[in-house]
Design an enzyme around this catalytic site. Sequence first.
Site, PDB file in Angstrom:
ATOM      1  N   SER A 198     -11.564 -10.330  15.209  1.00 49.29           N
ATOM      2  CA  SER A 198     -11.423 -11.547  14.392  1.00 49.29           C
ATOM      3  C   SER A 198     -10.610 -12.631  15.103  1.00 49.29           C
ATOM      4  CB  SER A 198     -10.749 -11.197  13.071  1.00 49.29           C
ATOM      5  OG  SER A 198     -11.512 -10.239  12.379  1.00 49.29           O
ATOM      6  N   GLY A 199      -9.457 -12.269  15.637  1.00 50.80           N
ATOM      7  CA  GLY A 199      -8.560 -13.254  16.253  1.00 50.80           C
ATOM      8  C   GLY A 199      -9.130 -13.790  17.554  1.00 50.80           C
ATOM      9  N   THR A 233     -12.339  -4.523  14.611  1.00 50.74           N
ATOM     10  CA  THR A 233     -12.153  -3.524  13.550  1.00 50.74           C
ATOM     11  C   THR A 233     -12.715  -4.009  12.224  1.00 50.74           C
ATOM     12  OG1 THR A 233     -10.166  -2.688  14.615  1.00 50.74           O
ATOM     13  CG2 THR A 233     -10.419  -2.186  12.284  1.00 50.74           C
ATOM     14  N   LYS A 253     -16.066  -1.065   4.856  1.00 52.06           N
ATOM     15  CA  LYS A 253     -15.255  -0.483   3.765  1.00 52.06           C
ATOM     16  C   LYS A 253     -15.634  -1.084   2.419  1.00 52.06           C
ATOM     17  CE  LYS A 253     -12.071  -2.508   2.265  1.00 52.06           C
ATOM     18  NZ  LYS A 253     -10.763  -2.690   2.873  1.00 52.06           N
ATOM     19  N   ALA A 270     -10.971  -4.860  30.279  1.00 52.74           N
ATOM     20  CA  ALA A 270     -10.162  -5.801  31.062  1.00 52.74           C
ATOM     21  C   ALA A 270      -8.749  -5.251  31.240  1.00 52.74           C
ATOM     22  CB  ALA A 270     -10.100  -7.146  30.346  1.00 52.74           C
ATOM     23  N   TYR A 272      -2.875   1.268   2.427  1.00 52.36           N
ATOM     24  CA  TYR A 272      -4.172   0.655   2.132  1.00 52.36           C
ATOM     25  C   TYR A 272      -5.334   1.624   2.375  1.00 52.36           C
ATOM     26  CZ  TYR A 272      -2.122  -4.111   2.445  1.00 52.36           C
ATOM     27  OH  TYR A 272      -1.410  -5.260   2.264  1.00 52.36           O
ATOM     28  N   GLU A 316      -7.735   3.254  -0.498  1.00 52.23           N
ATOM     29  CA  GLU A 316      -9.109   2.746  -0.577  1.00 52.23           C
ATOM     30  C   GLU A 316     -10.123   3.871  -0.334  1.00 52.23           C
ATOM     31  OE1 GLU A 316      -8.397  -1.928   0.636  1.00 52.23           O
ATOM     32  OE2 GLU A 316      -9.195  -0.601   2.147  1.00 52.23           O
ATOM     33  N   ARG A 331       4.023  11.344   1.989  1.00 54.21           N
ATOM     34  CA  ARG A 331       5.425  11.726   2.144  1.00 54.21           C
ATOM     35  C   ARG A 331       6.362  11.035   1.152  1.00 54.21           C
ATOM     36  NH1 ARG A 331       6.613   8.815   8.013  1.00 54.21           N
ATOM     37  NH2 ARG A 331       6.334   6.677   7.332  1.00 54.21           N
ATOM     38  N   ARG A 348       3.913   2.016  -1.116  1.00 51.73           N
ATOM     39  CA  ARG A 348       5.328   1.635  -0.989  1.00 51.73           C
ATOM     40  C   ARG A 348       5.414   0.143  -0.638  1.00 51.73           C
ATOM     41  NH1 ARG A 348       8.723   1.278   3.299  1.00 51.73           N
ATOM     42  NH2 ARG A 348       7.202   2.148   4.760  1.00 51.73           N
ATOM     43  N   GLY A 397      -1.328   4.889   9.119  1.00 52.48           N
ATOM     44  CA  GLY A 397      -0.948   3.655   9.797  1.00 52.48           C
ATOM     45  C   GLY A 397      -1.706   3.451  11.096  1.00 52.48           C
ATOM     46  N   HIS A 409     -11.799 -18.663 -21.842  1.00 56.69           N
ATOM     47  CA  HIS A 409     -11.897 -17.477 -22.686  1.00 56.69           C
ATOM     48  C   HIS A 409     -13.343 -17.025 -22.816  1.00 56.69           C
ATOM     49  CE1 HIS A 409     -10.473 -14.703 -25.691  1.00 56.69           C
ATOM     50  NE2 HIS A 409     -11.456 -15.082 -26.485  1.00 56.69           N
ATOM     51  N   GLU A 441      -7.096 -15.692 -17.915  1.00 56.14           N
ATOM     52  CA  GLU A 441      -6.412 -16.556 -18.890  1.00 56.14           C
ATOM     53  C   GLU A 441      -5.003 -16.049 -19.183  1.00 56.14           C
ATOM     54  OE1 GLU A 441      -8.041 -16.537 -23.010  1.00 56.14           O
ATOM     55  OE2 GLU A 441      -9.270 -14.868 -22.317  1.00 56.14           O
TER      56      GLU A 441
HETATM   57  P1  NDP Z   1      -0.242   1.483   6.026  1.00 56.32           P
HETATM   58  O1  NDP Z   1       0.891   1.057   6.864  1.00 56.32           O
HETATM   59  O2  NDP Z   1      -0.677   0.633   4.890  1.00 56.32           O
HETATM   60  O3  NDP Z   1       0.055   2.925   5.440  1.00 56.32           O
HETATM   61  C1  NDP Z   1       0.374   4.000   6.263  1.00 56.32           C
HETATM   62  C2  NDP Z   1       0.759   5.153   5.378  1.00 56.32           C
HETATM   63  O4  NDP Z   1       0.944   6.310   6.167  1.00 56.32           O
HETATM   64  C3  NDP Z   1       2.054   4.900   4.629  1.00 56.32           C
HETATM   65  O5  NDP Z   1       1.928   5.426   3.352  1.00 56.32           O
HETATM   66  C4  NDP Z   1       3.075   5.673   5.467  1.00 56.32           C
HETATM   67  O6  NDP Z   1       4.146   6.156   4.725  1.00 56.32           O
HETATM   68  C5  NDP Z   1       2.246   6.839   5.954  1.00 56.32           C
HETATM   69  N1  NDP Z   1       2.702   7.393   7.228  1.00 56.32           N
HETATM   70  C6  NDP Z   1       3.035   6.720   8.344  1.00 56.32           C
HETATM   71  N2  NDP Z   1       3.386   7.559   9.328  1.00 56.32           N
HETATM   72  C7  NDP Z   1       3.274   8.808   8.808  1.00 56.32           C
HETATM   73  C8  NDP Z   1       3.510  10.098   9.326  1.00 56.32           C
HETATM   74  N3  NDP Z   1       3.905  10.279  10.583  1.00 56.32           N
HETATM   75  N4  NDP Z   1       3.314  11.148   8.509  1.00 56.32           N
HETATM   76  C9  NDP Z   1       2.906  10.969   7.230  1.00 56.32           C
HETATM   77  N5  NDP Z   1       2.668   9.772   6.696  1.00 56.32           N
HETATM   78  C10 NDP Z   1       2.849   8.699   7.473  1.00 56.32           C
HETATM   79  O7  NDP Z   1      -1.410   1.753   7.055  1.00 56.32           O
HETATM   80  P2  NDP Z   1      -2.970   1.969   6.847  1.00 56.32           P
HETATM   81  O8  NDP Z   1      -3.412   2.846   7.938  1.00 56.32           O
HETATM   82  O9  NDP Z   1      -3.266   2.336   5.455  1.00 56.32           O
HETATM   83  O10 NDP Z   1      -3.528   0.519   7.123  1.00 56.32           O
HETATM   84  C11 NDP Z   1      -3.156  -0.160   8.331  1.00 56.32           C
HETATM   85  C12 NDP Z   1      -3.039  -1.632   8.112  1.00 56.32           C
HETATM   86  O11 NDP Z   1      -4.336  -2.182   8.049  1.00 56.32           O
HETATM   87  C13 NDP Z   1      -2.389  -2.006   6.792  1.00 56.32           C
HETATM   88  O12 NDP Z   1      -1.002  -2.119   6.906  1.00 56.32           O
HETATM   89  C14 NDP Z   1      -3.025  -3.304   6.453  1.00 56.32           C
HETATM   90  O13 NDP Z   1      -2.246  -4.316   7.026  1.00 56.32           O
HETATM   91  C15 NDP Z   1      -4.385  -3.213   7.097  1.00 56.32           C
HETATM   92  N6  NDP Z   1      -5.417  -2.916   6.100  1.00 56.32           N
HETATM   93  C16 NDP Z   1      -5.665  -3.851   5.156  1.00 56.32           C
HETATM   94  C17 NDP Z   1      -6.619  -3.623   4.204  1.00 56.32           C
HETATM   95  C18 NDP Z   1      -6.849  -4.666   3.172  1.00 56.32           C
HETATM   96  O14 NDP Z   1      -6.466  -5.805   3.373  1.00 56.32           O
HETATM   97  N7  NDP Z   1      -7.475  -4.334   2.043  1.00 56.32           N
HETATM   98  C19 NDP Z   1      -7.395  -2.395   4.153  1.00 56.32           C
HETATM   99  C20 NDP Z   1      -7.028  -1.457   5.189  1.00 56.32           C
HETATM  100  C21 NDP Z   1      -6.075  -1.721   6.123  1.00 56.32           C
HETATM  101  P3  NDP Z   1       5.379   5.222   4.274  1.00 56.32           P
HETATM  102  O15 NDP Z   1       4.884   4.400   3.141  1.00 56.32           O
HETATM  103  O16 NDP Z   1       6.413   6.212   3.876  1.00 56.32           O
HETATM  104  O17 NDP Z   1       5.759   4.439   5.484  1.00 56.32           O
END
Ligand code: NDP
Length: 457
Positions: free
Chosen positions: A14-15, A41, A50, A114, A178, A182, A199, A205, A262, A434, A439
């Site tokens: 995208s960027g 992605t 998705k 690259a 996320y 999802e 966790r 969170r 993540g 309505h 609303e």
């Molecule tokens: P997120 O950062 O949203 O969530 C990662 C999750 O994994 C958190 O709950 C985190 O826990 C947990 N986690 C991280 N490390 C570990 C570990 N070692 N062991 C166990 N659990 C762990 O990442 P996602 O992969 O869900 O998404 C990546 C990014 O992509 C998002 O941050 C978002 O910016 C983007 N995205 C956006 C979407 C949208 O706009 N609809 C859809 C999908 C992705 P904790 O909370 O404790 O840190």
Amino acid sequence: MGDSYDLVVIGAGSGGVRAARVAAGYGARVAIVEEYRVGGTCVIRGCVPKKLFVYASRFTDMFEVAGSFGWTIEGRTFDWATLVANKDKEIARLESAYVAGLEKPGVEIIRDRAVLTGPNGVRLVHAGRELHARTILIATGGHPKTPDIPGKELGITSNEAFHLEALPHSILIEGGGYVAVEFATIFAGLGVDTTIVYRGDRVLRGFDADLREGLDAGLETRGIKRIYQTNVRALRRLDRDIVVSFSDGVDAPFGAVMFATGRNPNVAGLGLEAAGVEVGADGIVVDEYSRTNVPSIYAVGDVTGRVALTPVAIREGQAFAETVFNANPIAVDHSLIGTAVFAEPEVATIGLAEEAAATHGNIDVYVARFRPMINTLSNRSERMIVKLITEADGGKVLGVHILGPGAAELIQLVAIPMGMGAEKADFDRAMAMHPTAAEELVTFKSPTYRYRGGVKH
Ligand code: NDP
């Protein structure tokens, strides 16, 4: 001159695509290097496929209420292969559109990997060609991060989830962000026995507590099991299943295991050290104009670890091109970004969550919980949540949080008045429409509760 460019972009997501197109439109000689598919992605294995899967999964909820509106639906079957094939067709169409969008202003698309060789040098690994660039833009995005545990290779990530040959009978998804939420509602909606292991104490969170609670209840309603304050410790194969060892000592079999823990920035093997580019814990370090510590090298999108969202990467790519190729310096404002989680129920949010707002000063909180009209005939009890947080006594709107049908569409529009610094009275001035869920946002009379001096009243 043959291999000399004004701009070489690494990564056609995208960027990178936005930056390349805009820079070429300003007359720059631009090449974009991509080793996988054009689109990145979001288009190839993220937001777009998705959302198509989300649509597929939501029919289940619609079928559930259809009877109360008089419909009888017989022979309900779902074919995963059809969905995947149609999704692939749409992704291929979009990829072609991206390619055409690059070619039109004259961007050269180079299918290769690259590697930076210096502040102005890029080597194409497969072709063995050296490119000279006045400016280099790194837009390589990120990749799913997986926990380093025994048997981790048995698990999948969102990358593979888009191409499964068949739906598993059950799935365990680790994570509470996320992607975890999802995909949990996608799989559950498509009939897979789904469990989340996280966790923390509740999914999402950092989001407003009411949304987290409402979503957790929605997951429960849809039969999605949640195992909280627990980690996956190991995976092992047992016949066609994967046995998961959890941190609480329990072992259980699942048809598939998905890590949604993540993402990490794609910085490895890029030659960043050779070029002297500084990399921090979250990714490439940049200033407000997306410039790295090396003046000829910029970076946008997920690889910078600022805000990992497609529209943010696009905005950063546009601002970069304006700044460097149109002498119009633009710094992207990352302070007020709406975001949505396309789960079922849908969650969307902008501004401060209640907990954060309460530390900001005196605030008023308005909350409406109601059954969306589509649920009324069916006696489905799931409620929608619409929440408005303002400075005390009708001041500026600080946060809007919505759970339920259309939440993302609503928050996108709320982002406009919020960006203008709207106050409660500005919302009140709008005539209600309505019957809509929206609303509720313009008909709040008195606060549901207030915070004064950090104390809730
Ligand atoms: P997120 O950062 O949203 O969530 C990662 C999750 O994994 C958190 O709950 C985190 O826990 C947990 N986690 C991280 N490390 C570990 C570990 N070692 N062991 C166990 N659990 C762990 O990442 P996602 O992969 O869900 O998404 C990546 C990014 O992509 C998002 O941050 C978002 O910016 C983007 N995205 C956006 C979407 C949208 O706009 N609809 C859809 C999908 C992705 P904790 O909370 O404790 O840190």
